[in-house]
Design a protein around this motif. Structure first.
Motif, PDB file in Angstrom:
ATOM      1  N   MET A 171      -2.829 -19.701  45.804  1.00  0.00           N
ATOM      2  CA  MET A 171      -3.280 -20.803  45.566  1.00  0.00           C
ATOM      3  C   MET A 171      -3.953 -21.343  46.728  1.00  0.00           C
ATOM      4  N   ALA A 172      -5.037 -21.940  46.728  1.00  0.00           N
ATOM      5  CA  ALA A 172      -5.901 -22.237  47.744  1.00  0.00           C
ATOM      6  C   ALA A 172      -5.257 -23.396  48.700  1.00  0.00           C
ATOM      7  N   LYS A 173      -5.277 -23.330  50.186  1.00  0.00           N
ATOM      8  CA  LYS A 173      -4.562 -24.511  50.685  1.00  0.00           C
ATOM      9  C   LYS A 173      -5.880 -24.872  51.791  1.00  0.00           C
ATOM     10  N   ARG A 174      -6.108 -26.118  51.866  1.00  0.00           N
ATOM     11  CA  ARG A 174      -7.154 -26.620  52.886  1.00  0.00           C
ATOM     12  C   ARG A 174      -6.903 -27.830  53.780  1.00  0.00           C
ATOM     13  N   PHE A 175      -7.121 -27.449  54.806  1.00  0.00           N
ATOM     14  CA  PHE A 175      -6.721 -28.272  55.919  1.00  0.00           C
ATOM     15  C   PHE A 175      -7.835 -29.251  56.415  1.00  0.00           C
ATOM     16  N   VAL A 176      -8.125 -30.261  56.474  1.00  0.00           N
ATOM     17  CA  VAL A 176      -9.350 -31.070  56.733  1.00  0.00           C
ATOM     18  C   VAL A 176      -8.899 -31.913  57.894  1.00  0.00           C
ATOM     19  N   ALA A 177      -9.485 -32.116  59.213  1.00  0.00           N
ATOM     20  CA  ALA A 177      -9.384 -32.889  60.222  1.00  0.00           C
ATOM     21  C   ALA A 177     -10.157 -33.794  60.518  1.00  0.00           C
ATOM     22  N   LEU A 178      -9.972 -35.180  60.722  1.00  0.00           N
ATOM     23  CA  LEU A 178     -10.880 -36.228  60.732  1.00  0.00           C
ATOM     24  C   LEU A 178     -10.618 -37.019  62.165  1.00  0.00           C
ATOM     25  N   GLY A 179     -11.653 -37.630  62.392  1.00  0.00           N
ATOM     26  CA  GLY A 179     -11.345 -38.380  63.595  1.00  0.00           C
ATOM     27  C   GLY A 179     -12.532 -38.279  64.762  1.00  0.00           C
ATOM     28  N   ASP A 180     -11.899 -38.694  65.943  1.00  0.00           N
ATOM     29  CA  ASP A 180     -12.789 -38.729  67.082  1.00  0.00           C
ATOM     30  C   ASP A 180     -12.582 -37.361  67.811  1.00  0.00           C
ATOM     31  N   SER A 181     -12.788 -37.679  69.337  1.00  0.00           N
ATOM     32  CA  SER A 181     -12.339 -36.573  70.200  1.00  0.00           C
ATOM     33  C   SER A 181     -11.088 -36.130  70.265  1.00  0.00           C
ATOM     34  N   PHE A 182     -10.144 -36.974  69.880  1.00  0.00           N
ATOM     35  CA  PHE A 182      -8.711 -36.306  69.815  1.00  0.00           C
ATOM     36  C   PHE A 182      -8.623 -35.282  69.068  1.00  0.00           C
TER      37      PHE A 182
END
Length: 274
Positions: A1-12
């Motif tokens: 099963m595919a797992k997907r990590f998506v990171a959002l935001g600014d410089s941090f």
């Protein structure tokens, strides 16, 4: 099963402070490190990082939310609003209302959502007036996290960050050691074991004269340039693209993926937010 990590935001989340010229935008960061460790546990993990330094919440919502939803993440991290707090005209109540709408949209996907408070770093007496709105921001992040079933990393309470070596000279961004420690805390939340490589001796204490000299240097190198950018209405993220806008498989090797990504034409700047 595919797992997907998506990171959002600014410089941090982009990774500012963890400088690496072999990575897109010249940084590595805790999110890249987390993605690599997740892939070591399960090669099926995919990873995208849409964060760009200096972005305000309204920009993150406008530029990153829909692409994130289109990626159908199973895990999404969000840190946003820290740059807004340093803008004098920010209405914190309105800011947090927009933040909650953002979190609600992410939570509605069924993905696991991870939020962060901001750290109460005592940067300088010059910035003390901003600490009240910072506390309001953190209290609201805690409330919103609970209301929408999101996980919370309470950065505010991480005592390890009292060590100045976990911070860049600008005093606003984590150093490489700081990003490594954040990697461990995120992975701990995700039940993945990771032991960061951190300084193991006590930081040297500075004398009064050295402290005064450092304060002057900080003002000249970081505060005045940031103030100038605010007056001109420009930021260090204006000409940057997301580091990993399309999902990659960290199990394929982040160095190889970085070479392929950087082979595409793209502009870039380095530095602190603002």
């Amino acid at each position: 099963m595919a797992k997907r990590f998506v990171a959002l935001g600014d410089s941090f989340t982009e990774g500012v402070g963890d400088w690496n010229p072999a990575r897109p935008n010249g940084v590595k960061g805790w999110a890249d490190r987390v993605a690599r460790q997740l892939a070591r546990q399960d090669p099926a993990w995919e990873y995208a990082n849409l964060a760009i330094r200096s972005k305000r919440l309204r920009q993150i919502a406008a530029e990153q939310l829909e692409p994130a939803l289109d990626l159908r993440p199973t895990l999404v991290t969000l840190y946003a609003g820290g740059n807004d707090i340093l803008d004098l005209r920010t209405d914190v109540t309105a800011l947090m209302q927009q933040y909650e709408r953002f979190v609600a949209a992410l939570a509605a996907t069924g993905a696991r959502v991870v939020l962060f408070t901001g750290y109460d770093l005592k940067i300088s007496p010059l910035l003390e007036p901003f600490r009240h709105r910072h506390r309001v921001y953190n209290d609201e992040v805690r409330r919103i996290s609970a209301a929408h079933g999101a996980d919370l990393l309470d950065f505010w309470s991480f005592t390890a960050y009292r060590d100045p070596r976990l911070w860049e000279p600008d005093r606003m961004h984590m150093s490489t050691a700081g990003h490594r420690y954040m990697t461990a805390r995120v992975l701990e939340l995700l039940d993945v074991t990771y032991v960061p490589d951190l300084p193991d001796d006590d930081p040297a204490r500075r004398g009064l004269r050295e402290a005064v000299r450092a304060e002057r240097q900080w003002l000249a190198d970081w505060v005045l340039p940031m103030a100038g950018r605010k007056l001109r209405g420009v930021t260090l993220g204006d000409h940057l693209e997301p580091r990993w806008p399309e999902p990659v498989r960290p199990a394929d090797g982040m160095k190889r993926l970085a070479r392929a990504r950087m082979a595409r034409p793209a502009g870039g700047l380095s530095g602190a937010d603002g």
